[in-house]
Design a protein around this motif. Structure first.
Motif, PDB file in Angstrom:
ATOM      1  N   THR A 107       0.868  -1.169   0.000  1.00 15.85           N
ATOM      2  CA  THR A 107       0.000   0.000   0.000  1.00 15.85           C
ATOM      3  C   THR A 107       0.904   1.218   0.000  1.00 15.85           C
ATOM      4  O   THR A 107       1.797   1.330   0.839  1.00 15.85           O
ATOM      5  CB  THR A 107      -0.915   0.018   1.245  1.00 15.85           C
ATOM      6  OG1 THR A 107      -1.742  -1.155   1.217  1.00 15.85           O
ATOM      7  CG2 THR A 107      -1.786   1.258   1.277  1.00 15.85           C
ATOM      8  N   VAL A 109       0.966   5.347   0.143  1.00 14.84           N
ATOM      9  CA  VAL A 109       0.134   6.474   0.555  1.00 14.84           C
ATOM     10  C   VAL A 109       0.912   7.773   0.379  1.00 14.84           C
ATOM     11  O   VAL A 109       1.836   8.057   1.130  1.00 14.84           O
ATOM     12  CB  VAL A 109      -0.308   6.334   2.031  1.00 14.84           C
ATOM     13  CG1 VAL A 109      -1.290   7.444   2.390  1.00 14.84           C
ATOM     14  CG2 VAL A 109      -0.907   4.962   2.300  1.00 14.84           C
ATOM     15  N   GLU A 136      -3.088   4.963  -2.688  1.00 18.47           N
ATOM     16  CA  GLU A 136      -4.169   5.806  -2.191  1.00 18.47           C
ATOM     17  C   GLU A 136      -4.090   7.201  -2.814  1.00 18.47           C
ATOM     18  O   GLU A 136      -3.071   7.567  -3.388  1.00 18.47           O
ATOM     19  CB  GLU A 136      -4.084   5.901  -0.662  1.00 18.47           C
ATOM     20  CG  GLU A 136      -4.156   4.567   0.045  1.00 18.47           C
ATOM     21  CD  GLU A 136      -5.505   3.868  -0.091  1.00 18.47           C
ATOM     22  OE1 GLU A 136      -6.514   4.555  -0.384  1.00 18.47           O
ATOM     23  OE2 GLU A 136      -5.555   2.642   0.098  1.00 18.47           O
ATOM     24  N   LYS A 139      -3.012  13.009   0.750  1.00 14.96           N
ATOM     25  CA  LYS A 139      -3.507  14.225   1.394  1.00 14.96           C
ATOM     26  C   LYS A 139      -2.385  15.252   1.512  1.00 14.96           C
ATOM     27  O   LYS A 139      -1.223  14.888   1.661  1.00 14.96           O
ATOM     28  CB  LYS A 139      -4.046  13.881   2.785  1.00 14.96           C
ATOM     29  CG  LYS A 139      -4.721  15.035   3.485  1.00 14.96           C
ATOM     30  CD  LYS A 139      -5.400  14.602   4.771  1.00 14.96           C
ATOM     31  CE  LYS A 139      -6.027  15.805   5.439  1.00 14.96           C
ATOM     32  NZ  LYS A 139      -6.733  15.455   6.660  1.00 14.96           N
ATOM     33  N   ALA A 152      -3.583  10.096  13.298  1.00 14.74           N
ATOM     34  CA  ALA A 152      -4.999   9.739  13.113  1.00 14.74           C
ATOM     35  C   ALA A 152      -5.293   9.468  11.644  1.00 14.74           C
ATOM     36  O   ALA A 152      -6.018   8.517  11.311  1.00 14.74           O
ATOM     37  CB  ALA A 152      -5.886  10.855  13.657  1.00 14.74           C
ATOM     38  N   TRP A 153      -4.737  10.278  10.765  1.00 15.35           N
ATOM     39  CA  TRP A 153      -4.921  10.089   9.324  1.00 15.35           C
ATOM     40  C   TRP A 153      -4.278   8.767   8.873  1.00 15.35           C
ATOM     41  O   TRP A 153      -4.866   7.991   8.137  1.00 15.35           O
ATOM     42  CB  TRP A 153      -4.327  11.270   8.565  1.00 15.35           C
ATOM     43  CG  TRP A 153      -4.204  11.074   7.094  1.00 15.35           C
ATOM     44  CD1 TRP A 153      -5.208  11.075   6.163  1.00 15.35           C
ATOM     45  CD2 TRP A 153      -2.995  10.794   6.374  1.00 15.35           C
ATOM     46  NE1 TRP A 153      -4.692  10.839   4.912  1.00 15.35           N
ATOM     47  CE2 TRP A 153      -3.338  10.657   5.005  1.00 15.35           C
ATOM     48  CE3 TRP A 153      -1.661  10.657   6.739  1.00 15.35           C
ATOM     49  CZ2 TRP A 153      -2.398  10.398   4.015  1.00 15.35           C
ATOM     50  CZ3 TRP A 153      -0.722  10.382   5.756  1.00 15.35           C
ATOM     51  CH2 TRP A 153      -1.103  10.268   4.411  1.00 15.35           C
ATOM     52  N   ALA A 155      -3.610   6.099  10.543  1.00 15.22           N
ATOM     53  CA  ALA A 155      -4.101   4.908  11.236  1.00 15.22           C
ATOM     54  C   ALA A 155      -4.934   3.992  10.327  1.00 15.22           C
ATOM     55  O   ALA A 155      -4.961   2.778  10.531  1.00 15.22           O
ATOM     56  CB  ALA A 155      -4.911   5.310  12.462  1.00 15.22           C
ATOM     57  N   GLN A 156      -5.586   4.554   9.333  1.00 10.92           N
ATOM     58  CA  GLN A 156      -6.436   3.745   8.454  1.00 10.92           C
ATOM     59  C   GLN A 156      -5.646   2.709   7.636  1.00 10.92           C
ATOM     60  O   GLN A 156      -6.218   1.766   7.114  1.00 10.92           O
ATOM     61  CB  GLN A 156      -7.273   4.635   7.544  1.00 10.92           C
ATOM     62  CG  GLN A 156      -6.478   5.529   6.629  1.00 10.92           C
ATOM     63  CD  GLN A 156      -7.330   6.630   6.008  1.00 10.92           C
ATOM     64  OE1 GLN A 156      -8.314   6.333   5.335  1.00 10.92           O
ATOM     65  NE2 GLN A 156      -6.955   7.879   6.216  1.00 10.92           N
ATOM     66  N   TRP A 157      -4.328   2.883   7.533  1.00 12.22           N
ATOM     67  CA  TRP A 157      -3.507   1.937   6.769  1.00 12.22           C
ATOM     68  C   TRP A 157      -2.597   1.105   7.667  1.00 12.22           C
ATOM     69  O   TRP A 157      -1.788   0.317   7.159  1.00 12.22           O
ATOM     70  CB  TRP A 157      -2.664   2.681   5.728  1.00 12.22           C
ATOM     71  CG  TRP A 157      -3.530   3.369   4.738  1.00 12.22           C
ATOM     72  CD1 TRP A 157      -4.269   2.783   3.739  1.00 12.22           C
ATOM     73  CD2 TRP A 157      -3.792   4.771   4.659  1.00 12.22           C
ATOM     74  NE1 TRP A 157      -4.966   3.740   3.062  1.00 12.22           N
ATOM     75  CE2 TRP A 157      -4.696   4.976   3.589  1.00 12.22           C
ATOM     76  CE3 TRP A 157      -3.368   5.881   5.369  1.00 12.22           C
ATOM     77  CZ2 TRP A 157      -5.174   6.220   3.237  1.00 12.22           C
ATOM     78  CZ3 TRP A 157      -3.832   7.124   5.023  1.00 12.22           C
ATOM     79  CH2 TRP A 157      -4.720   7.301   3.964  1.00 12.22           C
TER      80      TRP A 157
END
Length: 158
Positions: A107, A109, A136, A139, A152-153, A155-157
């Motif tokens: 992945t 990002v 992805e 951002k 926090a951003w 954490a999804q990965w």
């Protein structure tokens, strides 16, 4: 748990600040993508059509050489790739980095820094350079983004 890596290119230090905070917060290994020939302030003058950065960004096939390599990219599952936004996309040196490694099954990002420009087409561009990877959209962050917000951003990965 995934093995996580943060690679970044920083021309002025802003992206470096964000990358270091991100890596510290998510306990990732950190790697600076350094050009073989460092950029000077004249090279970075986006208002000069003949500056090095302008010439590179106007030539989509430009691949600036990178000074060193990641020892074992195969060890990582999630790779965050950071850069300043140049001409509404990733700098050409990021394209060099993406083509230098096999990201299959990983992945990827992207994250970017900019005074106001969006991350633009960078996610799609990186996806084209990393066949077999899940890339992805990424951002954009400001230099003063708190580490907790970066964590926090991310954490999804993780």
């Amino acid at each position: 748990m995934s093995k996580v890596f943060v690679a970044y290119f920083s021309a002025s230090g802003v992206t470096k600040t964000v990358a270091e905070k991100l890596a510290q917060e998510i306990k990732a290994d950190l790697f600076e993508i350094q050009p073989e020939t460092p950029y000077t302030s004249a090279d970075l003058n986006w208002q000069n059509a003949k500056s090095r950065s302008s010439v590179e960004m106007n030539d989509r096939s430009s691949r600036p050489a990178i000074r060193s390599r990641v020892a074992d990219m195969g060890a990582y599952d999630v790779v965050f790739v950071g850069f300043p936004v140049w001409w509404y996309r990733e700098p050409s040196i990021i394209d060099t980095f993406m083509e230098d490694y096999d990201f299959s099954g990983k992945t990827v990002v992207p994250f970017a820094t900019s005074g106001g420009s969006p991350i633009g087409s960078s996610g799609k561009n990186l996806e084209a350079l990393a066949p077999g990877a899940k890339v992805e959209s990424g951002k954009r962050f400001a230099a003063n983004t708190p580490g907790s917000e970066l964590a926090a951003w991310a954490a999804q990965w993780l």
